[in-house]
Scaffold this motif. Structure first.
Motif, PDB file in Angstrom:
ATOM      1  N   ALA A 127       0.856  -1.189   0.000  1.00 18.81           N
ATOM      2  CA  ALA A 127       0.000   0.000   0.000  1.00 18.81           C
ATOM      3  C   ALA A 127       0.888   1.234   0.000  1.00 18.81           C
ATOM      4  O   ALA A 127       1.788   1.364   0.835  1.00 18.81           O
ATOM      5  N   LEU A 128       0.644   2.146  -0.944  1.00 19.78           N
ATOM      6  CA  LEU A 128       1.427   3.364  -1.086  1.00 19.78           C
ATOM      7  C   LEU A 128       0.605   4.562  -0.654  1.00 19.78           C
ATOM      8  O   LEU A 128      -0.593   4.665  -0.959  1.00 19.78           O
ATOM      9  N   PHE A 129       1.268   5.493   0.019  1.00 23.51           N
ATOM     10  CA  PHE A 129       0.629   6.728   0.479  1.00 23.51           C
ATOM     11  C   PHE A 129       0.605   7.733  -0.659  1.00 23.51           C
ATOM     12  O   PHE A 129       1.643   8.043  -1.265  1.00 23.51           O
ATOM     13  N   THR A 130      -0.577   8.260  -0.962  1.00 17.37           N
ATOM     14  CA  THR A 130      -0.711   9.145  -2.121  1.00 17.37           C
ATOM     15  C   THR A 130       0.092  10.427  -1.975  1.00 17.37           C
ATOM     16  O   THR A 130       0.650  10.945  -2.942  1.00 17.37           O
ATOM     17  N   GLY A 131       0.154  10.967  -0.748  1.00 16.53           N
ATOM     18  CA  GLY A 131       0.845  12.232  -0.542  1.00 16.53           C
ATOM     19  C   GLY A 131       2.332  12.175  -0.813  1.00 16.53           C
ATOM     20  O   GLY A 131       2.975  13.221  -0.968  1.00 16.53           O
ATOM     21  N   ALA A 132       2.906  10.972  -0.882  1.00 17.71           N
ATOM     22  CA  ALA A 132       4.339  10.845  -1.147  1.00 17.71           C
ATOM     23  C   ALA A 132       4.708  11.327  -2.542  1.00 17.71           C
ATOM     24  O   ALA A 132       5.883  11.610  -2.812  1.00 17.71           O
ATOM     25  N   PHE A 133       3.734  11.459  -3.445  1.00 19.27           N
ATOM     26  CA  PHE A 133       4.030  11.779  -4.839  1.00 19.27           C
ATOM     27  C   PHE A 133       3.739  13.239  -5.201  1.00 19.27           C
ATOM     28  O   PHE A 133       4.004  13.660  -6.327  1.00 19.27           O
ATOM     29  N   ASP A 134       3.209  14.015  -4.255  1.00 18.80           N
ATOM     30  CA  ASP A 134       2.888  15.412  -4.539  1.00 18.80           C
ATOM     31  C   ASP A 134       4.159  16.264  -4.572  1.00 18.80           C
ATOM     32  O   ASP A 134       5.016  16.161  -3.682  1.00 18.80           O
ATOM     33  N   VAL A 135       4.262  17.123  -5.586  1.00 22.24           N
ATOM     34  CA  VAL A 135       5.438  17.973  -5.758  1.00 22.24           C
ATOM     35  C   VAL A 135       5.012  19.419  -6.007  1.00 22.24           C
ATOM     36  O   VAL A 135       3.879  19.686  -6.401  1.00 22.24           O
ATOM     37  N   PHE A 136       5.954  20.334  -5.761  1.00 29.46           N
ATOM     38  CA  PHE A 136       5.705  21.743  -6.064  1.00 29.46           C
ATOM     39  C   PHE A 136       6.911  22.315  -6.818  1.00 29.46           C
ATOM     40  O   PHE A 136       8.044  21.847  -6.642  1.00 29.46           O
ATOM     41  N   PRO A 137       6.683  23.335  -7.673  1.00 33.54           N
ATOM     42  CA  PRO A 137       7.766  23.860  -8.514  1.00 33.54           C
ATOM     43  C   PRO A 137       8.637  24.859  -7.768  1.00 33.54           C
ATOM     44  O   PRO A 137       8.172  25.609  -6.910  1.00 33.54           O
ATOM     45  N   ILE A 138       9.895  24.868  -8.115  1.00 34.12           N
ATOM     46  CA  ILE A 138      10.837  25.876  -7.617  1.00 34.12           C
ATOM     47  C   ILE A 138      11.441  26.572  -8.833  1.00 34.12           C
ATOM     48  O   ILE A 138      12.033  25.923  -9.705  1.00 34.12           O
ATOM     49  N   ILE A 139      11.280  27.871  -8.905  1.00 38.58           N
ATOM     50  CA  ILE A 139      11.740  28.632 -10.069  1.00 38.58           C
ATOM     51  C   ILE A 139      13.221  28.981  -9.947  1.00 38.58           C
ATOM     52  O   ILE A 139      13.965  28.930 -10.924  1.00 38.58           O
ATOM     53  N   ARG A 140      13.650  29.308  -8.753  1.00 32.00           N
ATOM     54  CA  ARG A 140      15.033  29.748  -8.546  1.00 32.00           C
ATOM     55  C   ARG A 140      16.007  28.591  -8.787  1.00 32.00           C
ATOM     56  O   ARG A 140      15.814  27.477  -8.290  1.00 32.00           O
ATOM     57  N   SER A 141      17.090  28.840  -9.519  1.00 32.45           N
ATOM     58  CA  SER A 141      18.058  27.800  -9.840  1.00 32.45           C
ATOM     59  C   SER A 141      19.051  27.553  -8.712  1.00 32.45           C
ATOM     60  O   SER A 141      19.582  26.443  -8.573  1.00 32.45           O
ATOM     61  N   ASP A 142      19.300  28.578  -7.874  1.00 34.01           N
ATOM     62  CA  ASP A 142      20.237  28.431  -6.758  1.00 34.01           C
ATOM     63  C   ASP A 142      19.497  27.834  -5.562  1.00 34.01           C
ATOM     64  O   ASP A 142      19.100  28.528  -4.633  1.00 34.01           O
ATOM     65  N   LEU A 143      19.307  26.496  -5.582  1.00 38.08           N
ATOM     66  CA  LEU A 143      18.474  25.860  -4.572  1.00 38.08           C
ATOM     67  C   LEU A 143      19.068  25.960  -3.172  1.00 38.08           C
ATOM     68  O   LEU A 143      18.339  26.093  -2.187  1.00 38.08           O
ATOM     69  N   GLU A 144      20.387  25.892  -3.069  1.00 38.68           N
ATOM     70  CA  GLU A 144      21.012  25.939  -1.751  1.00 38.68           C
ATOM     71  C   GLU A 144      20.780  27.279  -1.056  1.00 38.68           C
ATOM     72  O   GLU A 144      20.871  27.388   0.160  1.00 38.68           O
ATOM     73  N   GLY A 145      20.468  28.326  -1.826  1.00 38.02           N
ATOM     74  CA  GLY A 145      20.259  29.641  -1.249  1.00 38.02           C
ATOM     75  C   GLY A 145      18.816  29.963  -0.941  1.00 38.02           C
ATOM     76  O   GLY A 145      18.508  31.088  -0.523  1.00 38.02           O
ATOM     77  N   LEU A 146      17.906  29.001  -1.122  1.00 43.10           N
ATOM     78  CA  LEU A 146      16.491  29.257  -0.867  1.00 43.10           C
ATOM     79  C   LEU A 146      16.245  29.610   0.591  1.00 43.10           C
ATOM     80  O   LEU A 146      16.756  28.956   1.500  1.00 43.10           O
ATOM     81  N   THR A 147      15.442  30.633   0.811  1.00 40.79           N
ATOM     82  CA  THR A 147      15.044  31.005   2.169  1.00 40.79           C
ATOM     83  C   THR A 147      13.747  30.298   2.538  1.00 40.79           C
ATOM     84  O   THR A 147      13.023  29.769   1.675  1.00 40.79           O
ATOM     85  N   ARG A 188      -4.006  12.501   1.085  1.00 39.22           N
ATOM     86  CA  ARG A 188      -4.059  11.777   2.356  1.00 39.22           C
ATOM     87  C   ARG A 188      -4.868  10.498   2.207  1.00 39.22           C
ATOM     88  O   ARG A 188      -5.976  10.363   2.716  1.00 39.22           O
ATOM     89  N   ALA A 189      -4.290   9.540   1.487  1.00 40.61           N
ATOM     90  CA  ALA A 189      -4.954   8.263   1.265  1.00 40.61           C
ATOM     91  C   ALA A 189      -3.894   7.197   0.992  1.00 40.61           C
ATOM     92  O   ALA A 189      -2.716   7.505   0.794  1.00 40.61           O
ATOM     93  N   TYR A 190      -4.328   5.946   0.994  1.00 40.86           N
ATOM     94  CA  TYR A 190      -3.476   4.827   0.588  1.00 40.86           C
ATOM     95  C   TYR A 190      -4.139   4.096  -0.566  1.00 40.86           C
ATOM     96  O   TYR A 190      -5.379   4.025  -0.648  1.00 40.86           O
ATOM     97  N   VAL A 191      -3.313   3.537  -1.444  1.00 41.76           N
ATOM     98  CA  VAL A 191      -3.789   2.682  -2.530  1.00 41.76           C
ATOM     99  C   VAL A 191      -3.081   1.339  -2.393  1.00 41.76           C
ATOM    100  O   VAL A 191      -1.854   1.289  -2.219  1.00 41.76           O
ATOM    101  N   LEU A 192      -3.857   0.252  -2.460  1.00 42.18           N
ATOM    102  CA  LEU A 192      -3.343  -1.101  -2.227  1.00 42.18           C
ATOM    103  C   LEU A 192      -3.118  -1.833  -3.539  1.00 42.18           C
ATOM    104  O   LEU A 192      -4.023  -1.938  -4.367  1.00 42.18           O
ATOM    105  N   PHE A 193      -1.907  -2.350  -3.710  1.00 44.97           N
ATOM    106  CA  PHE A 193      -1.559  -3.238  -4.814  1.00 44.97           C
ATOM    107  C   PHE A 193      -1.484  -4.656  -4.274  1.00 44.97           C
ATOM    108  O   PHE A 193      -0.797  -4.908  -3.279  1.00 44.97           O
ATOM    109  N   GLY A 194      -2.155  -5.599  -4.931  1.00 45.80           N
ATOM    110  CA  GLY A 194      -2.090  -6.986  -4.494  1.00 45.80           C
ATOM    111  C   GLY A 194      -3.429  -7.500  -4.034  1.00 45.80           C
ATOM    112  O   GLY A 194      -4.412  -6.763  -3.922  1.00 45.80           O
ATOM    113  N   GLN A 195      -3.459  -8.794  -3.735  1.00 46.51           N
ATOM    114  CA  GLN A 195      -4.716  -9.470  -3.445  1.00 46.51           C
ATOM    115  C   GLN A 195      -4.793  -9.946  -2.003  1.00 46.51           C
ATOM    116  O   GLN A 195      -5.386 -10.978  -1.710  1.00 46.51           O
ATOM    117  N   THR A 196      -4.179  -9.193  -1.080  1.00 46.32           N
ATOM    118  CA  THR A 196      -4.248  -9.591   0.317  1.00 46.32           C
ATOM    119  C   THR A 196      -5.691  -9.603   0.802  1.00 46.32           C
ATOM    120  O   THR A 196      -6.574  -8.994   0.190  1.00 46.32           O
TER     121      THR A 196
END
Length: 470
Positions: A127-147, A188-196
């Motif tokens: 079972a996989l948690f859906t929220g693990a796959f959510d992403v957001f964009p970062i425009i700035r290229s200097d990631l180490e300097g992000l505040t 905030r959900a889970y999806v189940l793979f398999g026939q348990t």
């Protein structure tokens, strides 16, 4: 032996913001299992220097990020790495990210810090948690300097991904039903793979690991539907018509006994581990039933209606504790309600000298449960004195009146209490206790119980409930 009764991810992961634009566009992801191979194919909805994962959590065991260990970029030039506190996808050469990328996944069932882990079943189901796959964009290229402010602003630019779920071996279980291809737009959900093992009733779906000790599996499958029925009869429809309980077994590990889990919209997740769980135990059964009763209560108090802000969690956590007590009394004649309620009172005496509403900021989350339950006991006593009713009768109109908004405000809770009390100052005194605490919490609780009609005896600084406390 190390005993751990845990509730993982009590601080819920931050959900991606939703927007009307997400309905038409937004990030799309396809998760595919093909035998031992897993992959995630992303279609990103805008140009960006990088994409970061909302839930960038660490392993409980090592406090190291799990995602760079378990996931890898398949798209040429793309890397997945940790930058500060974020798991980030970016191009190795610093160029803008392509709109389509693919990742290989190696799901592992480790416990995570304040996050929802992969659930592994002994028959190979996952079972996989859906929220693990959510992403957001970062425009700035200097990631180490992000505040911190820049990261917060970037997080607001994203939304929950629309995720398709496919298993070459057969249907997946998504949104409470088996389907050839599931789709979710919920972080905030889970999806189940398999026939348990799946058992369905009119009100509940239970998913039980085939190797889970039979005495535990039978308890989950028989008790959970009863408690769900009890709440539905007393409180009306819950957050979902037919919630799901998933129970996994991590084996008879020597030297540890671990059982716990968490609640999500329409879903309770439970994990069990330890050699001592191979043999039936009345203590474990009682604690397991208590856990189910408390978490199931959140389908009504916490999901059908929720607190406006986390500082008002005393409404949902303390309220769910008293709901669980009353449900357990009705369904399990061996349950000792007095022991549980006495602990609530003792803990509130210990923690109530500081503002209950500020408990989360102090790390004293127990105050939400204990003092919330103490206030609920007073409200129940007023309900009983006015109508002969109980805690369910106090809550039912509050839930019904606030279904549309989905929010139960402190002011509405206190107004309901005031409608049952002839003590005009009582609500104001509770309000002050929540915001400021009480110099002597035992004195405050004693006065509260006197005014509401809760029986007790005073032993020094201790408020002692009678042996017959119900």
């Amino acid at each position: 032996m190390a005993l751990c009764l845990s509730a993982f991810a009590q601080a819920a992961p931050v959900s991606a913001a939703t927007s009307s634009a997400a309905e038409a566009n937004g990030v799309r992801v396809t998760i595919t299992r093909d035998g031992p191979d897993w992959r995630a194919d992303y279609v990103l909805d805008r140009d960006a220097s990088a994409w970061a994962f909302y839930n960038s959590s660490d392993l409980n065991s090592s406090r190291q990020p799990w995602r760079p260990r378990d996931w890898a970029a398949m798209t040429p030039g793309v890397v997945l790495e940790r930058v500060g506190d974020l798991d980030v996808l970016r191009m190795r050469d610093g160029s803008p990210m392509p709109r389509r990328i693919s990742l290989s996944l190696s799901p592992r069932g480790d416990n995570l810090e304040a996050d929802y882990p992969v659930l592994l079943f002994t028959d190979g189901s996952v079972a996989l948690f859906t929220g693990a796959f959510d992403v957001f964009p970062i425009i700035r290229s200097d990631l180490e300097g992000l505040t911190a402010d820049e990261i917060a602003d970037s997080r607001r630019q994203g939304e929950n991904a629309r995720i398709s779920w496919r298993d070459r071996a057969g249907p997946v279980l998504a949104n409470g039903r088996r389907t050839e291809e599931g789709e979710t737009h919920d972080s905030r959900a889970y999806v189940l793979f398999g026939q348990t093992r799946v058992k369905e009733s009119d009100r509940l779906i239970t998913v039980v690991d085939p190797e889970l000790p039979v005495w535990i599996a039978d308890s989950v499958e028989t008790f959970a539907p009863r408690v769900i029925d009890h709440y539905a009869i007393k409180l009306g429809p819950g957050q979902t018509d037919r919630p799901t309980i998933m129970s996994t077994w991590y084996g008879p590990t020597r030297g540890t006994t671990n059982y716990g889990g968490s609640v999500l919209p329409g879903l309770i997740v439970m994990t069990f581990e330890g050699q001592e769980l191979l043999s039936p135990s009345e203590d474990v059964l009682s604690e397991n039933r208590w856990f189910i009763a408390h978490e199931a209560a959140h389908f009504w108090l916490g999901q059908t209606v929720r607190a406006e802000r986390s500082r008002e969690s005393w409404i949902t956590e303390g309220g769910a504790d008293l709901l669980a007590v009353r449900a357990m009394q009705a369904l399990d004649p061996r349950f000792d309600a007095r022991e549980v309620l006495q602990k609530e009172v003792d803990d509130c005496v210990r923690l109530g000298d500081k503002p209950v509403a500020g408990a989360g900021q102090r790390g004293d989350h127990r105050a939400y449960y204990a003092c919330g339950a103490v206030l609920a006991m007073a409200a129940e006593a007023l309900q009983h004195r006015a109508t002969g009713g109980d805690w369910f009768d106090f809550l039912q109109p509050l839930i019904e009146d606030n279904r549309a908004s989905g929010v139960l405000l402190r002011s509405a809770w206190l107004a309901r209490l005031s409608s049952l009390s002839q003590d005009a100052a009582l609500a104001n005194d509770i309000d002050a206790f929540l915001d400021s605490g009480a110099p002597n919490a035992a004195d405050f609780i004693g006065s509260l119980f006197d005014r509401a009609g809760v029986g007790y005896e005073r032993e020094g600084e201790r408020i002692v409930l009678p042996a017959s406390a119900e």
